[in-house]
Design a protein around this motif. Structure first.
Motif, PDB file in Angstrom:
ATOM      1  N   VAL A   5       0.848  -1.195   0.000  1.00  0.00           N
ATOM      2  CA  VAL A   5       0.000   0.000   0.000  1.00  0.00           C
ATOM      3  C   VAL A   5       0.883   1.245   0.000  1.00  0.00           C
ATOM      4  O   VAL A   5       0.636   2.203  -0.718  1.00  0.00           O
ATOM      5  N   ALA A   6       1.930   1.191   0.790  1.00  0.00           N
ATOM      6  CA  ALA A   6       2.798   2.368   0.918  1.00  0.00           C
ATOM      7  C   ALA A   6       3.401   2.770  -0.420  1.00  0.00           C
ATOM      8  O   ALA A   6       3.363   3.933  -0.809  1.00  0.00           O
ATOM      9  N   SER A   7       3.935   1.788  -1.157  1.00  0.00           N
ATOM     10  CA  SER A   7       4.609   2.143  -2.401  1.00  0.00           C
ATOM     11  C   SER A   7       3.607   2.633  -3.434  1.00  0.00           C
ATOM     12  O   SER A   7       3.904   3.504  -4.239  1.00  0.00           O
ATOM     13  N   THR A   8       2.405   2.062  -3.427  1.00  0.00           N
ATOM     14  CA  THR A   8       1.416   2.498  -4.405  1.00  0.00           C
ATOM     15  C   THR A   8       0.912   3.892  -4.076  1.00  0.00           C
ATOM     16  O   THR A   8       0.768   4.730  -4.954  1.00  0.00           O
ATOM     17  N   THR A   9       0.645   4.116  -2.811  1.00  0.00           N
ATOM     18  CA  THR A   9       0.190   5.443  -2.431  1.00  0.00           C
ATOM     19  C   THR A   9       1.250   6.465  -2.819  1.00  0.00           C
ATOM     20  O   THR A   9       0.948   7.542  -3.323  1.00  0.00           O
ATOM     21  N   PHE A  10       2.487   6.082  -2.651  1.00  0.00           N
ATOM     22  CA  PHE A  10       3.580   6.943  -3.083  1.00  0.00           C
ATOM     23  C   PHE A  10       3.453   7.247  -4.569  1.00  0.00           C
ATOM     24  O   PHE A  10       3.559   8.384  -5.007  1.00  0.00           O
ATOM     25  N   GLY A  11       3.185   6.197  -5.328  1.00  0.00           N
ATOM     26  CA  GLY A  11       3.109   6.377  -6.778  1.00  0.00           C
ATOM     27  C   GLY A  11       1.920   7.210  -7.208  1.00  0.00           C
ATOM     28  O   GLY A  11       2.014   8.006  -8.137  1.00  0.00           O
ATOM     29  N   ILE A  12       0.824   7.054  -6.531  1.00  0.00           N
ATOM     30  CA  ILE A  12      -0.408   7.697  -6.976  1.00  0.00           C
ATOM     31  C   ILE A  12      -0.514   9.148  -6.545  1.00  0.00           C
ATOM     32  O   ILE A  12      -0.953   9.996  -7.297  1.00  0.00           O
ATOM     33  N   LEU A  13      -0.151   9.402  -5.341  1.00  0.00           N
ATOM     34  CA  LEU A  13      -0.336  10.749  -4.816  1.00  0.00           C
ATOM     35  C   LEU A  13       0.985  11.326  -4.332  1.00  0.00           C
ATOM     36  O   LEU A  13       1.117  11.803  -3.211  1.00  0.00           O
ATOM     37  N   GLY A  77       1.467   8.800 -10.813  1.00  0.00           N
ATOM     38  CA  GLY A  77       0.884   9.641  -9.764  1.00  0.00           C
ATOM     39  C   GLY A  77       1.580  10.991  -9.644  1.00  0.00           C
ATOM     40  O   GLY A  77       0.965  11.989  -9.260  1.00  0.00           O
ATOM     41  N   ALA A  78       2.870  11.007 -10.020  1.00  0.00           N
ATOM     42  CA  ALA A  78       3.626  12.258  -9.954  1.00  0.00           C
ATOM     43  C   ALA A  78       3.126  13.283 -10.967  1.00  0.00           C
ATOM     44  O   ALA A  78       3.527  14.448 -10.930  1.00  0.00           O
TER      45      ALA A  78
END
Lengths: 154, 154
Positions: A5-13, A77-78
């Motif tokens: 979850v952490a890495s995806t949230t990083f990617g998305i937002l 996400g960036a």
């Protein structure tokens, strides 16, 4: 490939990240780059669809699926930084403002999209048309789930 | 990954193939899709450059390199079909007509580009900044070699 979850949230937002490393990317450039990514994925989705409906080239399908998966995993996400929630001059966006207000839901949809893209790439490498058909349908559903909620004119 | 001359030539100048499987893609759509691919690769090249000049995230660099390699290997030659050698209404192209007249040379440049993209993806997966620097420079040179000959305004 499963992701946290952490890495995806990083990617998305990854707004903070975007502000740091891509301070030179204007909001309109972010919109154009993300649209380029979706457009190129769309071309590859079309190729896979054509293969499923006609002559099936496992090589072409695998290359198309690899392109989709690599783009999906590239950290788009960036490209949703501050100011990219609206049209900017000639640069139009179909994103709804709601996308920027529902980080948790968007993160979940993005994880499902990336998982489906990874799965299709893995399945396509094996070259079985019927398996590709199912994985392709799953990916299409993952795309539409986000479009339905967060893209205008659908 | 090394590839054969035959498969690359297929990828680069797949006009017959394009006519068959993508008869529904208009020339202006082909131009827009290929530009989307180059644009998205450009974003990822910029990310790698920023990483080399600042804080180095091997994860971000690897994902960016994977996107570039997968796009490079996706068969973009099919997007250079008949009629895509000139502007079409609002859809502008910077391709020079010479690209369509020098298939062998274009095929060679494309092979070098794809090899350099594959190499960068492999090197990036190992995460050594100095190695990435060299492989990134090689890829940049491969991009420029084609731009110099076959892209206008350079």
């Amino acid at each position: 490939m499963k992701r946290t979850v952490a890495s995806t949230t990083f990617g998305i937002l990854a707004v903070a990240f975007a502000s740091a490393a891509f301070a030179d990317l204007k909001p309109e450039e972010q919109i154009e780059y993300r649209q380029a990514g979706y457009s190129f994925m769309s071309w590859n989705m079309g190729k896979i669809k054509a293969n499923l409906e006609g002559d099936f080239s496992s090589d072409q399908v695998s290359k198309a699926a690899n392109a989709i998966a690599a783009i999906a995993n590239s950290g788009m996400g960036a490209l949703y930084g501050p100011g990219t929630d609206q049209n900017i001059g000639e640069v139009k966006t179909r994103v709804k403002p709601e996308l920027f207000q529902n980080g948790e839901d968007v993160g979940q949809l993005a994880r499902e999209f990336m998982d489906a893209a990874d799965n299709l790439a893995e399945i396509a490498a094996e070259g079985e048309k019927s398996e590709v058909q199912a994985a392709f349908a799953d990916l299409g559903s993952a795309c539409k789930a986000c479009h339905k909620k967060y893209r205008a004119d659908n």
